[in-house]
Design an enzyme around this catalytic site. Structure first.
Site, mmCIF file in Angstrom:
data_model
loop_
_atom_site.group_PDB
_atom_site.id
_atom_site.type_symbol
_atom_site.label_atom_id
_atom_site.label_comp_id
_atom_site.label_asym_id
_atom_site.label_seq_id
_atom_site.Cartn_x
_atom_site.Cartn_y
_atom_site.Cartn_z
ATOM 1 N N THR A 256 -9.406 -3.612 39.624
ATOM 2 C CA THR A 256 -10.356 -2.925 38.423
ATOM 3 C C THR A 256 -11.723 -2.770 38.771
ATOM 4 O O THR A 256 -12.239 -3.773 39.614
ATOM 5 C CB THR A 256 -10.261 -3.573 36.946
ATOM 6 O OG1 THR A 256 -10.751 -2.821 36.052
ATOM 7 C CG2 THR A 256 -10.547 -5.065 37.177
ATOM 8 N N HIS B 47 -1.937 -19.164 37.394
ATOM 9 C CA HIS B 47 -2.052 -20.461 38.186
ATOM 10 C C HIS B 47 -0.501 -21.120 38.190
ATOM 11 O O HIS B 47 -0.177 -22.111 38.551
ATOM 12 C CB HIS B 47 -2.912 -21.626 37.472
ATOM 13 C CG HIS B 47 -3.415 -22.714 38.333
ATOM 14 N ND1 HIS B 47 -2.873 -22.779 39.595
ATOM 15 C CD2 HIS B 47 -4.375 -23.529 38.251
ATOM 16 C CE1 HIS B 47 -3.583 -23.791 40.100
ATOM 17 N NE2 HIS B 47 -4.741 -24.179 39.460
#
Length: 418
Positions: A326, A378
């Site tokens: 993006t 994560h």
């Protein structure tokens, strides 16, 4: 109603480009729809005459539902061309001619022995009613077969009849407030749901790297005229995409997805390129981006961006992405903290690309710089792996291999990297 993505269950008709009685050609734009993934003009599946419109502008209908009828060449007028397996739904009640919606008082007690009537309405209308505590059954619809349309429910809410539909007058607005209330569009609603889902699903962490793009800027300046001769703009995004693809080959975990307690490694790199629209954001996907050279990536990025803005993307072009880029920097943002597009596990945000003073060999120098931000999940990707991946991208961009920018004047550049 086509299915514009693997997770799309419904679409909202924005407008009919053709009207009943119009002659249409095969693949000519017929109507426009909006979903959470794409705004698109839907082409006619065949040539003929549009004889019937079953879903009006503003109606939200399930995918694969019949929204209109085309009389094919050679068919007799009135001949039903719809599939036998999907007969047209019979209207729940005769069409109404009431010009405006009105509230119907609830019957007291058991004045009749009838069951409460079930009013026809779209999922969008039911959601608006639910959010505003309105009983759809108490409204008179102006749509086909008495169907309650979006205009009906909004007109009812804006008429001042009751506070959120409970019969009490609404509180007077503050004298200094000037407000306009509009419902979320179908695309905006789905984007909101998807972003909240992603935040709840992934453990978001972000790493920001400051990258020197001076080598890329020099190569781009030297080669942009040759690319333009082939009708392609050589953009920074193509260089960044190339660097990301090469880094994904070395760190396939960043291109993977998580399914419960299983890691799904994707063999292909299907690169999502976020495109800002007037009413939202869409992420068309470049399939098999790892098979394209810089020329192929430049063409593909420009193509999907242009067709996204023109609402001409195909359903298969908005899903199956494995990694997304993006570019908030196009509007001047130094960097952003992008949200991962599920079920992917990483996304790269590109900050504004500009000349800045930096330290080079203990002295100040002017270099073309940009911040690149990796947002990653994560749960699957450790910080060390994410930073190694970004270091690979940085190294690739700061020392871009000129051999990847082919001599286009000979027009012999291969589409596939070998």
């Amino acid at each position: 109603m086509p299915q514009m993505g693997e997770s799309i269950a419904e679409g909202t008709i924005v407008r009919w480009i053709k009207k009943v009685g119009d002659q249409v050609d095969r693949d000519e734009p017929l109507f426009e729809i909006t979903t959470d993934k794409v705004d698109a003009e839907i082409p006619s599946p065949s040539a003929g005459i549009l004889t019937e419109i079953l879903a009006k502008a503003g109606d939200t209908v399930a995918v694969h539902s019949i929204v209109g009828t085309i009389q094919l060449a050679g068919e007799q007028a009135g001949q039903d061309a719809r599939p036998v397996t999907t007969p047209p739904p019979a209207p729940a009640s005769p069409p109404r001619t009431t010009p405006a919606p009105r509230a119907v008082p609830a019957a007291s007690g058991a004045a009749t022995g009838d069951e409460p009537r079930r009013q026809k309405s779209s999922p969008l209308v039911r959601r608006i009613a639910r959010e505003n505590n309105v009983d759809v059954a108490q409204l008179t619809g102006s749509g086909l077969g008495g169907r309650v349309t979006k205009q009906d429910i909004l007109g009812y809410l804006g008429s001042g009849i009751g506070e959120r539909g409970n019969g009490d007058p609404p509180p007077p607005p503050e004298s200094h407030a000037r407000v306009e209330i509009r419902p979320l569009s179908a695309m905006r609603k789905k984007i909101a749901e998807h972003m909240v889902l992603s935040q709840r699903t992934s453990a978001h962490v972000h790493s920001v790297f400051h990258v020197n793009l001076s080598d890329v800027a020099r190569i781009r300046h030297a080669k942009k005229d040759e690319y333009e001769q082939l009708g392609v703009k050589l953009s920074y995004m193509a260089f960044i995409a190339r660097a990301v693809i090469d880094a994904l080959r070395r760190y396939p975990i960043v291109n993977a997805s998580l399914d419960g307690d299983r890691i799904i490694y994707k063999k292909d790199v299907n690169l999502g390129i976020a495109v800002a629209l007037d009413n939202g954001l869409i992420v068309p996907v470049i399939k098999h981006a790892d098979e394209k050279n810089l020329l192929g990536l430049s063409r593909a990025i420009a193509d999907v961006a242009a067709r996204a803005r023109a609402k001409q993307l195909k359903p298969e072009e908005v899903h199956e992405g494995t990694f997304t880029i993006t570019n908030p920097g196009q509007f001047g943002a130094q960097f952003g903290m992008p949200i991962i597009s599920q079920p992917q596990v990483a996304i790269l945000g590109v900050g504004t690309i500009e000349k800045r003073p930096v330290v080079v060999d203990d002295g100040l120098a002017i270099r073309t710089m940009a911040y690149l931000t990796l947002g990653y999940d994560h749960r699957l990707i450790d910080g060390a792996v994410a930073d190694q991946f970004m270091a690979e991208v940085k190294q690739h961009l700061e020392h871009f291999d000129p051999n990847q920018v082919y001599a286009l004047s000979a027009r012999s550049a291969p589409e596939i990297d070998l």
